[in-house]
Design a protein around this motif. Structure first.
Motif, mmCIF file in Angstrom:
data_model
loop_
_atom_site.group_PDB
_atom_site.id
_atom_site.type_symbol
_atom_site.label_atom_id
_atom_site.label_comp_id
_atom_site.label_asym_id
_atom_site.label_seq_id
_atom_site.Cartn_x
_atom_site.Cartn_y
_atom_site.Cartn_z
ATOM 1 N N LEU A 15 45.618 39.406 40.089
ATOM 2 C CA LEU A 15 45.277 40.605 40.856
ATOM 3 C C LEU A 15 45.097 41.840 39.978
ATOM 4 O O LEU A 15 44.568 42.856 40.448
ATOM 5 N N ASN A 16 45.538 41.786 38.727
ATOM 6 C CA ASN A 16 45.550 42.995 37.897
ATOM 7 C C ASN A 16 44.169 43.628 37.754
ATOM 8 O O ASN A 16 44.023 44.855 37.799
ATOM 9 N N GLY A 17 43.149 42.796 37.539
ATOM 10 C CA GLY A 17 41.808 43.338 37.368
ATOM 11 C C GLY A 17 41.309 44.058 38.607
ATOM 12 O O GLY A 17 40.684 45.121 38.519
ATOM 13 N N ALA A 18 41.598 43.489 39.778
ATOM 14 C CA ALA A 18 41.184 44.127 41.029
ATOM 15 C C ALA A 18 41.946 45.423 41.256
ATOM 16 O O ALA A 18 41.371 46.442 41.685
ATOM 17 N N MET A 19 43.246 45.409 40.962
ATOM 18 C CA MET A 19 44.053 46.617 41.146
ATOM 19 C C MET A 19 43.611 47.720 40.195
ATOM 20 O O MET A 19 43.642 48.900 40.551
ATOM 21 N N ALA A 20 43.187 47.348 38.987
ATOM 22 C CA ALA A 20 42.711 48.356 38.037
ATOM 23 C C ALA A 20 41.463 49.074 38.546
ATOM 24 O O ALA A 20 41.174 50.195 38.131
ATOM 25 N N ARG A 21 40.742 48.431 39.452
ATOM 26 C CA ARG A 21 39.563 49.048 40.046
ATOM 27 C C ARG A 21 39.871 49.703 41.382
ATOM 28 O O ARG A 21 38.959 50.056 42.136
ATOM 29 N N GLY A 22 41.147 49.842 41.685
ATOM 30 C CA GLY A 22 41.558 50.544 42.894
ATOM 31 C C GLY A 22 41.560 49.707 44.154
ATOM 32 O O GLY A 22 41.676 50.252 45.258
ATOM 33 N N MET A 23 41.429 48.402 44.015
ATOM 34 C CA MET A 23 41.440 47.534 45.195
ATOM 35 C C MET A 23 42.862 47.276 45.649
ATOM 36 O O MET A 23 43.783 47.196 44.831
ATOM 37 N N GLN A 60 34.633 36.943 42.900
ATOM 38 C CA GLN A 60 33.513 37.504 43.650
ATOM 39 C C GLN A 60 33.607 39.023 43.747
ATOM 40 O O GLN A 60 32.600 39.729 43.600
ATOM 41 N N LEU A 61 34.807 39.533 43.985
ATOM 42 C CA LEU A 61 34.982 40.982 44.106
ATOM 43 C C LEU A 61 34.619 41.701 42.808
ATOM 44 O O LEU A 61 34.034 42.784 42.829
ATOM 45 N N LEU A 62 34.990 41.094 41.685
ATOM 46 C CA LEU A 62 34.756 41.724 40.388
ATOM 47 C C LEU A 62 33.451 41.279 39.738
ATOM 48 O O LEU A 62 33.055 41.847 38.714
ATOM 49 N N ASP A 63 32.803 40.258 40.320
ATOM 50 C CA ASP A 63 31.695 39.570 39.655
ATOM 51 C C ASP A 63 32.119 39.198 38.234
ATOM 52 O O ASP A 63 31.409 39.437 37.261
ATOM 53 N N ASP A 64 33.309 38.568 38.158
ATOM 54 C CA ASP A 64 33.896 38.269 36.853
ATOM 55 C C ASP A 64 34.798 37.037 36.994
ATOM 56 O O ASP A 64 35.861 37.110 37.616
ATOM 57 N N GLU A 65 34.368 35.932 36.419
ATOM 58 C CA GLU A 65 35.144 34.696 36.484
ATOM 59 C C GLU A 65 36.284 34.672 35.466
ATOM 60 O O GLU A 65 37.003 33.688 35.371
ATOM 61 N N PHE A 66 36.461 35.778 34.724
ATOM 62 C CA PHE A 66 37.594 35.936 33.826
ATOM 63 C C PHE A 66 38.526 37.037 34.317
ATOM 64 O O PHE A 66 39.442 37.438 33.634
ATOM 65 N N PHE A 67 38.267 37.532 35.512
ATOM 66 C CA PHE A 67 39.171 38.401 36.269
ATOM 67 C C PHE A 67 39.551 39.693 35.555
ATOM 68 O O PHE A 67 40.683 40.163 35.628
ATOM 69 N N GLY A 68 38.583 40.269 34.836
ATOM 70 C CA GLY A 68 38.823 41.549 34.192
ATOM 71 C C GLY A 68 39.633 41.481 32.921
ATOM 72 O O GLY A 68 40.155 42.503 32.461
ATOM 73 N N GLN A 69 39.715 40.301 32.301
ATOM 74 C CA GLN A 69 40.550 40.133 31.117
ATOM 75 C C GLN A 69 39.820 40.423 29.801
ATOM 76 O O GLN A 69 40.437 40.438 28.742
ATOM 77 N N ASP A 70 38.515 40.643 29.869
ATOM 78 C CA ASP A 70 37.722 40.959 28.680
ATOM 79 C C ASP A 70 36.904 42.202 28.978
ATOM 80 O O ASP A 70 36.612 42.502 30.146
ATOM 81 N N SER A 71 36.527 42.942 27.934
ATOM 82 C CA SER A 71 35.766 44.165 28.164
ATOM 83 C C SER A 71 34.355 43.864 28.670
ATOM 84 O O SER A 71 33.678 44.759 29.194
ATOM 85 N N ARG A 72 33.908 42.625 28.529
ATOM 86 C CA ARG A 72 32.635 42.203 29.118
ATOM 87 C C ARG A 72 32.914 41.217 30.243
ATOM 88 O O ARG A 72 33.719 40.307 30.098
ATOM 89 N N ARG A 73 32.227 41.382 31.352
ATOM 90 C CA ARG A 73 32.440 40.489 32.490
ATOM 91 C C ARG A 73 31.899 39.088 32.195
ATOM 92 O O ARG A 73 30.870 38.928 31.545
ATOM 93 N N MET A 74 32.597 38.080 32.700
ATOM 94 C CA MET A 74 32.087 36.715 32.749
ATOM 95 C C MET A 74 31.467 36.561 34.143
ATOM 96 O O MET A 74 32.119 36.135 35.089
ATOM 97 N N LYS A 75 30.220 36.936 34.272
ATOM 98 C CA LYS A 75 29.594 37.033 35.582
ATOM 99 C C LYS A 75 29.653 35.704 36.328
ATOM 100 O O LYS A 75 29.634 34.630 35.725
ATOM 101 N N VAL A 76 29.743 35.800 37.640
ATOM 102 C CA VAL A 76 29.830 34.601 38.475
ATOM 103 C C VAL A 76 28.638 33.691 38.181
ATOM 104 O O VAL A 76 27.482 34.146 38.187
ATOM 105 N N GLY A 77 28.926 32.451 37.914
ATOM 106 C CA GLY A 77 27.902 31.483 37.528
ATOM 107 C C GLY A 77 27.956 31.127 36.062
ATOM 108 O O GLY A 77 27.430 30.087 35.646
ATOM 109 N N SER A 78 28.615 31.974 35.253
ATOM 110 C CA SER A 78 28.705 31.718 33.811
ATOM 111 C C SER A 78 29.504 30.464 33.503
ATOM 112 O O SER A 78 29.176 29.703 32.584
ATOM 113 N N PHE A 79 30.555 30.248 34.274
ATOM 114 C CA PHE A 79 31.384 29.070 34.036
ATOM 115 C C PHE A 79 30.575 27.792 34.242
ATOM 116 O O PHE A 79 30.613 26.868 33.426
#
Length: 338
Positions: A15-23, A60-79
């Motif tokens: 949840l940390n990545g989502a909370m960092a974005r105010g969710m 899906q909320l972050l469009d990031d399959e690495f959940f905000g753990q890297d400065s670049r998003r792992m966009k959905v579908g990258s995995f």
């Protein structure tokens, strides 16, 4: 874990990545079928399926399959694209993992991954791209689970991790690592590596694009449990054992008869899947033990009897062998009375 649960520590980290974005975390948890109050219970656990749902929602909320753990998003579908690319790696697991690492190194900015070979051992390795940069613990946990899970899937067998090294001190949920990674753990190490038998790299890739579709449709739930061949003898043995309480589990020869094969055939088929009859029993017993230990009303003696051990000392020895710690210490680490 063959069937099981996930520590609330992993839920909070996701949840940390989502909370960092105010969710707001409570609403996200409710969508995943998780009671938000569990975040305040250090010993709480959630079903694997619920945690997998949470990861999909956060991605899906972050469009990031690495959940905000890297400065670049792992966009959905990258995995999915990375897994499909790995299948083009030249026919063996080593080549496939090398291509997977190239894909990940294109995606991420803060870290690099590699396959290292050292004599009879090989390792999956994670390193920061910037000297002195500390990777988030959840980033290491997530990426190692991804990479090891993909390696097991490619080989169509469980790959035993002989040793796991981490560059940070043992976290509060360190007892989970005994099950998630290995019983041989090194914390505050100068490297970040999962070591395994180097012969694994020479195994043929046992998957194709058709099987990849099923594999990807089941992600990430299939990464949150130890890899199992859905059509294999290990799964058949586990299903057989689950239908009985542990004190009534059959021996290997009797189990072979119940599965309509010879004992030699059962041993051979399990060995080809990287496991054994005893190992399947141990995994199931460990999962049952962890569930029971999370219930403070059950004493160690109660759990000993439920699991079919003759005495608490035998249960203690087995649990230490499985996890590297005792049942009482496991409870203390999870905030429960011994």
């Amino acid at each position: 874990m063959e069937k099981g649960s996930v520590s609330i520590h992993f839920v909070a980290a996701a949840l940390n990545g989502a909370m960092a974005r105010g969710m707001e975390p409570a609403s996200i948890l409710r969508k995943a079928g998780i009671d938000p109050s569990l975040l305040h219970q250090p010993s709480a656990r959630v079903p694997v399926q619920a945690h997998a749902t949470l990861l999909r929602i956060v991605a899906q909320l972050l469009d990031d399959e690495f959940f905000g753990q890297d400065s670049r998003r792992m966009k959905v579908g990258s995995f999915a694209l990375s897994c499909l690319l790995a299948l083009e790696g030249g026919g063996d697991v080593g080549g496939a993992l090398s291509l997977l690492c190239r894909a990940y190194n294109t995606i991420f900015d803060d870290l690099r991954v590699a396959v290292r070979r050292d004599g009879r051992r090989a390792a999956l390795e994670i390193a920061p791209t910037r000297p002195g940069h500390r990777l988030p613990v959840f980033a290491v946990e997530t990426l190692f689970v991804y990479m090891h899970g993909i390696a097991c899937w490619l080989a169509r067998r469980r790959i035993v991790i002989e040793e796991a090294c981490f560059p940070y001190p043992e976290p509060a949920h360190g007892a989970e690592y005994f099950v998630l990674f290995s019983t041989q753990l090194r914390f505050s190490h100068d490297q970040c590596q999962l070591w395994f038998d180097a012969e694994t790299l020479s195994l043929p890739v046992a998957q194709d694009r058709r099987s990849a579709k099923t594999f990807l449709n089941q992600a990430p739930e299939n990464f949150l449990v130890k890899y199992r061949n859905p059509d294999g003898f290990g799964r058949r043995v586990a299903n057989l054992l689950r239908r009985r309480p542990p004190p009534d589990w059959p021996g290997a020869d009797e189990a072979a008869g119940l599965l309509r094969c010879s004992p030699a055939t059962l041993r051979r088929m399990l060995r080809q899947e990287g496991t054994s009859y005893q190992a399947v029993k141990d995994r199931l017993r460990l999962d049952l033990a962890r569930q029971a230990l999370a219930r403070p009303e059950l004493s160690i003696a109660d759990i000993t009897a439920q699991l079919g051990f003759a005495e608490p000392a035998a249960f203690n020895r087995a649990f230490r062998q499985w996890t590297g710690t005792t049942p009482a210490r496991y409870r203390r680490l999870n905030g429960l009375p011994p």
